[in-house]
Scaffold this motif. Structure first.
Motif, PDB file in Angstrom:
ATOM      1  N   ARG A   1     117.440  -8.867 -32.160  1.00 39.88           N
ATOM      2  CA  ARG A   1     117.046  -7.851 -33.134  1.00 39.88           C
ATOM      3  C   ARG A   1     115.545  -7.833 -33.385  1.00 39.88           C
ATOM      4  NH1 ARG A   1     120.408  -6.486 -38.629  1.00 39.88           N
ATOM      5  NH2 ARG A   1     118.998  -4.889 -39.459  1.00 39.88           N
ATOM      6  N   PHE A   2     114.904  -9.007 -33.291  1.00 42.01           N
ATOM      7  CA  PHE A   2     113.474  -9.104 -33.595  1.00 42.01           C
ATOM      8  C   PHE A   2     112.728  -9.665 -32.382  1.00 42.01           C
ATOM      9  CE2 PHE A   2     115.505 -10.090 -37.862  1.00 42.01           C
ATOM     10  CZ  PHE A   2     115.416  -8.783 -38.322  1.00 42.01           C
ATOM     11  N   PRO A   3     112.390  -8.818 -31.414  1.00 38.47           N
ATOM     12  CA  PRO A   3     111.718  -9.280 -30.195  1.00 38.47           C
ATOM     13  C   PRO A   3     110.370  -9.952 -30.449  1.00 38.47           C
ATOM     14  CG  PRO A   3     112.578  -7.059 -29.912  1.00 38.47           C
ATOM     15  CD  PRO A   3     112.696  -7.381 -31.364  1.00 38.47           C
ATOM     16  N   SER A   4     109.723  -9.614 -31.554  1.00 32.92           N
ATOM     17  CA  SER A   4     108.405 -10.184 -31.842  1.00 32.92           C
ATOM     18  C   SER A   4     108.484 -11.407 -32.759  1.00 32.92           C
ATOM     19  CB  SER A   4     107.507  -9.123 -32.497  1.00 32.92           C
ATOM     20  OG  SER A   4     108.060  -8.701 -33.736  1.00 32.92           O
ATOM     21  N   LEU A   5     109.659 -11.936 -32.960  1.00 30.01           N
ATOM     22  CA  LEU A   5     109.847 -13.068 -33.873  1.00 30.01           C
ATOM     23  C   LEU A   5     108.870 -14.200 -33.544  1.00 30.01           C
ATOM     24  CD1 LEU A   5     111.873 -14.030 -36.156  1.00 30.01           C
ATOM     25  CD2 LEU A   5     112.999 -15.322 -34.332  1.00 30.01           C
ATOM     26  N   ALA A   6     108.183 -14.706 -34.572  1.00 29.70           N
ATOM     27  CA  ALA A   6     107.201 -15.766 -34.364  1.00 29.70           C
ATOM     28  C   ALA A   6     107.155 -16.671 -35.587  1.00 29.70           C
ATOM     29  CB  ALA A   6     105.817 -15.164 -34.106  1.00 29.70           C
ATOM     30  N   LEU A   7     106.704 -17.880 -35.386  1.00 22.71           N
ATOM     31  CA  LEU A   7     106.526 -18.819 -36.488  1.00 22.71           C
ATOM     32  C   LEU A   7     105.377 -18.349 -37.359  1.00 22.71           C
ATOM     33  CD1 LEU A   7     107.387 -21.570 -37.722  1.00 22.71           C
ATOM     34  CD2 LEU A   7     105.688 -22.641 -36.219  1.00 22.71           C
ATOM     35  N   ALA A   8     105.572 -18.342 -38.679  1.00 25.75           N
ATOM     36  CA  ALA A   8     104.554 -17.843 -39.615  1.00 25.75           C
ATOM     37  C   ALA A   8     103.989 -18.973 -40.467  1.00 25.75           C
ATOM     38  CB  ALA A   8     105.143 -16.753 -40.501  1.00 25.75           C
ATOM     39  N   ALA A   9     103.863 -20.154 -39.888  1.00 27.38           N
ATOM     40  CA  ALA A   9     103.313 -21.302 -40.598  1.00 27.38           C
ATOM     41  C   ALA A   9     102.792 -22.296 -39.576  1.00 27.38           C
ATOM     42  CB  ALA A   9     104.387 -21.963 -41.479  1.00 27.38           C
ATOM     43  N   ASP A  10     101.890 -23.138 -40.030  1.00 24.28           N
ATOM     44  CA  ASP A  10     101.422 -24.236 -39.194  1.00 24.28           C
ATOM     45  C   ASP A  10     102.550 -25.258 -39.091  1.00 24.28           C
ATOM     46  OD1 ASP A  10     100.278 -26.574 -38.156  1.00 24.28           O
ATOM     47  OD2 ASP A  10      98.343 -26.154 -39.075  1.00 24.28           O
ATOM     48  N   PRO A  11     102.974 -25.639 -37.885  1.00 25.93           N
ATOM     49  CA  PRO A  11     104.068 -26.614 -37.758  1.00 25.93           C
ATOM     50  C   PRO A  11     103.815 -27.892 -38.550  1.00 25.93           C
ATOM     51  CG  PRO A  11     103.565 -25.655 -35.620  1.00 25.93           C
ATOM     52  CD  PRO A  11     102.504 -25.160 -36.569  1.00 25.93           C
ATOM     53  N   ALA A  12     102.550 -28.286 -38.681  1.00 23.87           N
ATOM     54  CA  ALA A  12     102.228 -29.514 -39.412  1.00 23.87           C
ATOM     55  C   ALA A  12     102.510 -29.382 -40.901  1.00 23.87           C
ATOM     56  CB  ALA A  12     100.760 -29.880 -39.188  1.00 23.87           C
ATOM     57  N   ASP A  13     102.587 -28.145 -41.402  1.00 21.04           N
ATOM     58  CA  ASP A  13     102.823 -27.932 -42.831  1.00 21.04           C
ATOM     59  C   ASP A  13     104.310 -27.822 -43.181  1.00 21.04           C
ATOM     60  OD1 ASP A  13     100.098 -27.914 -43.291  1.00 21.04           O
ATOM     61  OD2 ASP A  13      99.920 -25.730 -43.086  1.00 21.04           O
ATOM     62  N   LEU A  14     105.159 -27.782 -42.190  1.00 28.80           N
ATOM     63  CA  LEU A  14     106.592 -27.661 -42.467  1.00 28.80           C
ATOM     64  C   LEU A  14     107.117 -28.949 -43.076  1.00 28.80           C
ATOM     65  CD1 LEU A  14     107.740 -25.866 -39.184  1.00 28.80           C
ATOM     66  CD2 LEU A  14     107.344 -24.842 -41.434  1.00 28.80           C
ATOM     67  N   GLU A  15     108.029 -28.808 -44.018  1.00 29.84           N
ATOM     68  CA  GLU A  15     108.600 -29.967 -44.699  1.00 29.84           C
ATOM     69  C   GLU A  15     110.041 -30.173 -44.260  1.00 29.84           C
ATOM     70  OE1 GLU A  15     108.161 -29.563 -48.884  1.00 29.84           O
ATOM     71  OE2 GLU A  15     105.962 -29.571 -48.830  1.00 29.84           O
ATOM     72  N   TRP A  16     110.429 -31.439 -44.192  1.00 33.33           N
ATOM     73  CA  TRP A  16     111.764 -31.810 -43.748  1.00 33.33           C
ATOM     74  C   TRP A  16     112.493 -32.529 -44.865  1.00 33.33           C
ATOM     75  CZ3 TRP A  16     113.348 -30.729 -38.645  1.00 33.33           C
ATOM     76  CH2 TRP A  16     112.347 -30.220 -37.815  1.00 33.33           C
ATOM     77  N   ARG A  17     113.798 -32.385 -44.890  1.00 34.48           N
ATOM     78  CA  ARG A  17     114.619 -33.104 -45.864  1.00 34.48           C
ATOM     79  C   ARG A  17     115.581 -33.998 -45.110  1.00 34.48           C
ATOM     80  NH1 ARG A  17     119.560 -30.140 -46.497  1.00 34.48           N
ATOM     81  NH2 ARG A  17     119.466 -28.223 -45.278  1.00 34.48           N
ATOM     82  N   GLN A  18     115.784 -35.175 -45.642  1.00 37.14           N
ATOM     83  CA  GLN A  18     116.682 -36.152 -45.030  1.00 37.14           C
ATOM     84  C   GLN A  18     117.841 -36.372 -45.979  1.00 37.14           C
ATOM     85  OE1 GLN A  18     115.872 -38.016 -41.998  1.00 37.14           O
ATOM     86  NE2 GLN A  18     117.995 -38.734 -42.017  1.00 37.14           N
TER      87      GLN A  18
END
Length: 376
Positions: A338-355
């Protein structure tokens, strides 16, 4: 395999090779019952929110719930899954931006698990909030216990409300939803307590939701960071099933198994593990074993065969695996188509993870795409 002693004093055997991991996952000498673990094991290491126990109790309970996750039953949910994915994407299509976790990866499995369990329509909005709180990182042991208590209390009330709808003598196969089926099975077998019935409902929520949500989020991020493989998949969407398997291997949400304890001496991969030892099976490490996976550190969406251990192996193989696979295919396939131009909109280093115990997933995944014009 190596022996690890942490600064806290907690020590365990860490299994890193694929063959040893499979052997350990099958070993009857290694108990999956958290009650056998030493009291010094902290909440991070102790056990997953899933019901962990050993045969014969594990065999009895799994036999009751496993038929609800067959390929046939999951296939019957596919039209509903496609509908829900479409509606969730409709809601963000004109914005050109979305959080792939809160807008898709989290609500999709919640809604499908509601269908599976037979949660009333009027409760589903609240159910999503409760599930979010239950599956979030607790601020402390008391918070986690209280969230679990409230969810169990809800399921207790719902089960009691459904009992009257299950005729005496009815079989589990005749029931319209999973909770009714378990009520019928409880009457038929006489071996399922009310506490276990509620526990199974919580298990299904976690097995069906958390694994799926993390697979969609982790998998999408992996694809967006692998432009060559993403282009390959876009050019040939028939690769989607094998792509999901490779995403499970490469970046599955469970980096390790729930901890095991040796109830007697056991030999794994030629190493003797003494009785009473704690064993940590490194699933993500085993899934990168070069002895089994050629180019193990590279993402290869065409990889076949792909005997990864992302869902475990043996008697404790994840019950939610068929649902997770199906929903991941529907969600990722719809997003990319549906979204051919889909792209990450953040710096990967800024992503937060939950454990959450052994499971790891993103708290948010901002994405951008060309907005759809007009109505949806």
């Amino acid at each position: 395999m190596r022996y690890v002693r942490e600064e806290s004093g907690f020590s365990y055997w860490l299994i890193t090779r694929y063959a040893e991991a499979r052997q350990a996952l099958l070993a009857r000498e290694l108990s999956n019952d958290p009650r056998r673990l030493d009291h010094r094991v902290d909440a991070h290491h102790a056990y997953s929110p899933m019901a962990n126990n050993d045969p014969p109790d594990h065999t009895r309970l799994r036999k009751l719930v496993a038929p609800c996750f067959t390929r046939r039953r999951i296939a019957a949910l596919e039209p509903r899954a496609e509908q829900v994915v479409g509606e969730l994407l409709d809601a963000v299509a004109q914005a050109g931006r979305a959080d792939a976790i809160s807008d898709l990866a989290f609500p999709l499995p919640v809604l499908l698990v509601c269908d599976l369990l037979g949660v009333p329509t009027e409760d589903r909005a609240s159910f999503g909030v409760w599930a979010a709180r239950m599956l979030s990182v607790a601020s402390g042991p008391r918070t986690g216990v209280e969230r679990s208590r409230r969810l169990r209390a809800y399921f207790s009330r719902l089960i009691e409300a459904k009992r009257a709808a299950v005729p005496s003598g009815a079989t589990a196969e005749e029931q319209p939803d999973l909770l009714c089926a378990l009520i019928a099975a409880q009457r038929e077998s006489g071996s399922l307590t009310d506490e276990e019935l509620v526990g199974l409902a919580v298990l299904i929520l976690v097995a069906g939701h958390e694994t799926t949500s993390n697979l969609i989020g982790n998998g999408l991020l992996t694809l967006l960071l692998s432009p060559g493989q993403l282009a390959l998949l876009r050019a040939d969407m028939s690769l989607l099933p094998s792509a999901v398997e490779e995403l499970l291997r490469f970046e599955g949400s469970a980096g390790q198994s729930s901890l095991r304890v040796a109830v007697e001496d056991v030999e794994i991969g030629g190493t003797r593990i003494p009785r009473g030892s704690v064993v940590n099976i490194g699933l993500s490490l085993a899934n990168r074993d070069p002895a089994v996976f050629t180019g193990s550190d590279a993402l290869d969406l065409r990889r076949k065969p792909n005997p990864h251990l992302a869902f475990g192996h043996g008697t404790h193989f994840c019950l939610g695996a068929p649902l997770a696979r199906m929903l991941a295919e529907k969600a990722l396939g719809a997003l990319l188509s549906r979204f051919p131009s889909l792209a990450l909109a953040a710096d990967p280093a800024d992503l937060e993870w939950r454990q959450i115990s052994i499971l790891c997933g993103l708290t948010a995944l901002p994405v951008s795409f060309d907005p759809e014009k007009g109505g949806t």
